[in-house]
Motif scaffolding. Sequence first.
Motif, PDB file in Angstrom:
ATOM      1  N   GLU A   1       0.820  -1.211   0.000  1.00  0.00           N
ATOM      2  CA  GLU A   1       0.000   0.000   0.000  1.00  0.00           C
ATOM      3  C   GLU A   1       0.855   1.262   0.000  1.00  0.00           C
ATOM      4  O   GLU A   1       0.587   2.208  -0.752  1.00  0.00           O
ATOM      5  CB  GLU A   1      -0.926  -0.005   1.218  1.00  0.00           C
ATOM      6  CG  GLU A   1      -1.846   1.181   1.282  1.00  0.00           C
ATOM      7  CD  GLU A   1      -2.760   1.125   2.481  1.00  0.00           C
ATOM      8  OE1 GLU A   1      -3.509   2.107   2.659  1.00  0.00           O
ATOM      9  OE2 GLU A   1      -2.728   0.144   3.235  1.00  0.00           O
ATOM     10  N   LEU A   2       1.879   1.301   0.815  1.00  0.00           N
ATOM     11  CA  LEU A   2       2.749   2.474   0.877  1.00  0.00           C
ATOM     12  C   LEU A   2       3.495   2.671  -0.437  1.00  0.00           C
ATOM     13  O   LEU A   2       3.649   3.798  -0.911  1.00  0.00           O
ATOM     14  CB  LEU A   2       3.742   2.318   2.039  1.00  0.00           C
ATOM     15  CG  LEU A   2       4.570   3.532   2.395  1.00  0.00           C
ATOM     16  CD1 LEU A   2       3.663   4.685   2.815  1.00  0.00           C
ATOM     17  CD2 LEU A   2       5.527   3.193   3.508  1.00  0.00           C
TER      18      LEU A   2
ATOM     19  N   PHE B   1       3.987   5.763  -5.706  1.00  0.00           N
ATOM     20  CA  PHE B   1       4.502   5.275  -6.982  1.00  0.00           C
ATOM     21  C   PHE B   1       4.861   6.424  -7.918  1.00  0.00           C
ATOM     22  O   PHE B   1       5.953   6.451  -8.487  1.00  0.00           O
ATOM     23  CB  PHE B   1       3.495   4.345  -7.650  1.00  0.00           C
ATOM     24  CG  PHE B   1       3.913   3.914  -9.017  1.00  0.00           C
ATOM     25  CD1 PHE B   1       4.922   2.980  -9.174  1.00  0.00           C
ATOM     26  CD2 PHE B   1       3.324   4.450 -10.148  1.00  0.00           C
ATOM     27  CE1 PHE B   1       5.328   2.575 -10.426  1.00  0.00           C
ATOM     28  CE2 PHE B   1       3.718   4.050 -11.411  1.00  0.00           C
ATOM     29  CZ  PHE B   1       4.721   3.114 -11.542  1.00  0.00           C
ATOM     30  N   THR B   2       3.953   7.382  -8.095  1.00  0.00           N
ATOM     31  CA  THR B   2       4.213   8.463  -9.046  1.00  0.00           C
ATOM     32  C   THR B   2       5.375   9.332  -8.591  1.00  0.00           C
ATOM     33  O   THR B   2       6.194   9.757  -9.421  1.00  0.00           O
ATOM     34  CB  THR B   2       2.959   9.333  -9.257  1.00  0.00           C
ATOM     35  OG1 THR B   2       2.527   9.828  -8.004  1.00  0.00           O
ATOM     36  CG2 THR B   2       1.852   8.541  -9.911  1.00  0.00           C
ATOM     37  N   LEU B   3       5.458   9.579  -7.286  1.00  0.00           N
ATOM     38  CA  LEU B   3       6.570  10.384  -6.769  1.00  0.00           C
ATOM     39  C   LEU B   3       7.907   9.677  -6.976  1.00  0.00           C
ATOM     40  O   LEU B   3       8.881  10.295  -7.432  1.00  0.00           O
ATOM     41  CB  LEU B   3       6.352  10.686  -5.278  1.00  0.00           C
ATOM     42  CG  LEU B   3       7.402  11.543  -4.600  1.00  0.00           C
ATOM     43  CD1 LEU B   3       7.417  12.935  -5.213  1.00  0.00           C
ATOM     44  CD2 LEU B   3       7.148  11.600  -3.112  1.00  0.00           C
ATOM     45  N   SER B   4       7.955   8.391  -6.679  1.00  0.00           N
ATOM     46  CA  SER B   4       9.219   7.658  -6.861  1.00  0.00           C
ATOM     47  C   SER B   4       9.553   7.516  -8.353  1.00  0.00           C
ATOM     48  O   SER B   4      10.726   7.547  -8.726  1.00  0.00           O
ATOM     49  CB  SER B   4       9.146   6.287  -6.191  1.00  0.00           C
ATOM     50  OG  SER B   4       8.129   5.511  -6.766  1.00  0.00           O
ATOM     51  N   GLN B   5       8.536   7.380  -9.198  1.00  0.00           N
ATOM     52  CA  GLN B   5       8.771   7.303 -10.641  1.00  0.00           C
ATOM     53  C   GLN B   5       9.355   8.613 -11.163  1.00  0.00           C
ATOM     54  O   GLN B   5      10.290   8.600 -11.966  1.00  0.00           O
ATOM     55  CB  GLN B   5       7.450   6.981 -11.349  1.00  0.00           C
ATOM     56  CG  GLN B   5       7.588   6.689 -12.811  1.00  0.00           C
ATOM     57  CD  GLN B   5       8.158   5.303 -13.054  1.00  0.00           C
ATOM     58  OE1 GLN B   5       8.127   4.438 -12.190  1.00  0.00           O
ATOM     59  NE2 GLN B   5       8.700   5.101 -14.229  1.00  0.00           N
ATOM     60  N   GLU B   6       8.813   9.753 -10.705  1.00  0.00           N
ATOM     61  CA  GLU B   6       9.336  11.054 -11.124  1.00  0.00           C
ATOM     62  C   GLU B   6      10.769  11.260 -10.644  1.00  0.00           C
ATOM     63  O   GLU B   6      11.613  11.776 -11.383  1.00  0.00           O
ATOM     64  CB  GLU B   6       8.442  12.169 -10.608  1.00  0.00           C
ATOM     65  CG  GLU B   6       7.116  12.270 -11.322  1.00  0.00           C
ATOM     66  CD  GLU B   6       6.216  13.332 -10.730  1.00  0.00           C
ATOM     67  OE1 GLU B   6       6.676  14.087  -9.846  1.00  0.00           O
ATOM     68  OE2 GLU B   6       5.056  13.413 -11.155  1.00  0.00           O
ATOM     69  N   LYS B   7      11.060  10.858  -9.406  1.00  0.00           N
ATOM     70  CA  LYS B   7      12.426  10.982  -8.888  1.00  0.00           C
ATOM     71  C   LYS B   7      13.401  10.134  -9.706  1.00  0.00           C
ATOM     72  O   LYS B   7      14.508  10.569 -10.006  1.00  0.00           O
ATOM     73  CB  LYS B   7      12.474  10.563  -7.418  1.00  0.00           C
ATOM     74  CG  LYS B   7      11.920  11.579  -6.470  1.00  0.00           C
ATOM     75  CD  LYS B   7      12.087  11.112  -5.039  1.00  0.00           C
ATOM     76  CE  LYS B   7      11.549  12.117  -4.068  1.00  0.00           C
ATOM     77  NZ  LYS B   7      11.695  11.669  -2.670  1.00  0.00           N
ATOM     78  N   MET B   8      12.977   8.936 -10.049  1.00  0.00           N
ATOM     79  CA  MET B   8      13.841   8.059 -10.827  1.00  0.00           C
ATOM     80  C   MET B   8      14.088   8.639 -12.221  1.00  0.00           C
ATOM     81  O   MET B   8      15.218   8.621 -12.722  1.00  0.00           O
ATOM     82  CB  MET B   8      13.229   6.666 -10.942  1.00  0.00           C
ATOM     83  CG  MET B   8      14.125   5.662 -11.629  1.00  0.00           C
ATOM     84  SD  MET B   8      13.417   4.027 -11.739  1.00  0.00           S
ATOM     85  CE  MET B   8      12.075   4.324 -12.862  1.00  0.00           C
TER      86      MET B   8
END
Length: 141
Positions: free
Chosen positions: A49-50, A55-62
């Motif tokens: 869940e976390l 997901f979108t934030l970590s995808q943008e950072k990556m």
Amino acid sequence: MNTRGLGSQLKDTIPIADFSAGEAFESHGVIHRGFANVKNELFPAHPLELSEKNFTLSQEKMNLSTLRNIQGLHAPLKLQMEFKAVKQAQRLPFLHSSNLSLDILKGNYDCIGFEDILNDPEQNEIMGEPHLMAERKLGLL
């Protein structure tokens, strides 16, 4: 006999509920928030869940870190500056904004999501008095 003694003894031993007019008729939002449960507030319901929430934030950072490694520091800075400029350009407060330019910058313009079919819950269709909404947005009210 002390007149205060019996009353204070009863008050100290018997819990008396404090009923005020505001608390008695307040709804707890069970329909919107579900039943109150301390365990659900402390721990996520599922281990993923976390990860799904971020997901979108970590995808943008990556994506930004990959862009920095390939093209240098200027590329992610320029892209973040463009994101910030596009987010600041808004329609009037009483008109719905689709933020198409932000979707184009992020590459989401051809993706169909929940908000495209059932609308974003934050952008409900409430029409108000245009002048009052504009004054509130500007901080005049």
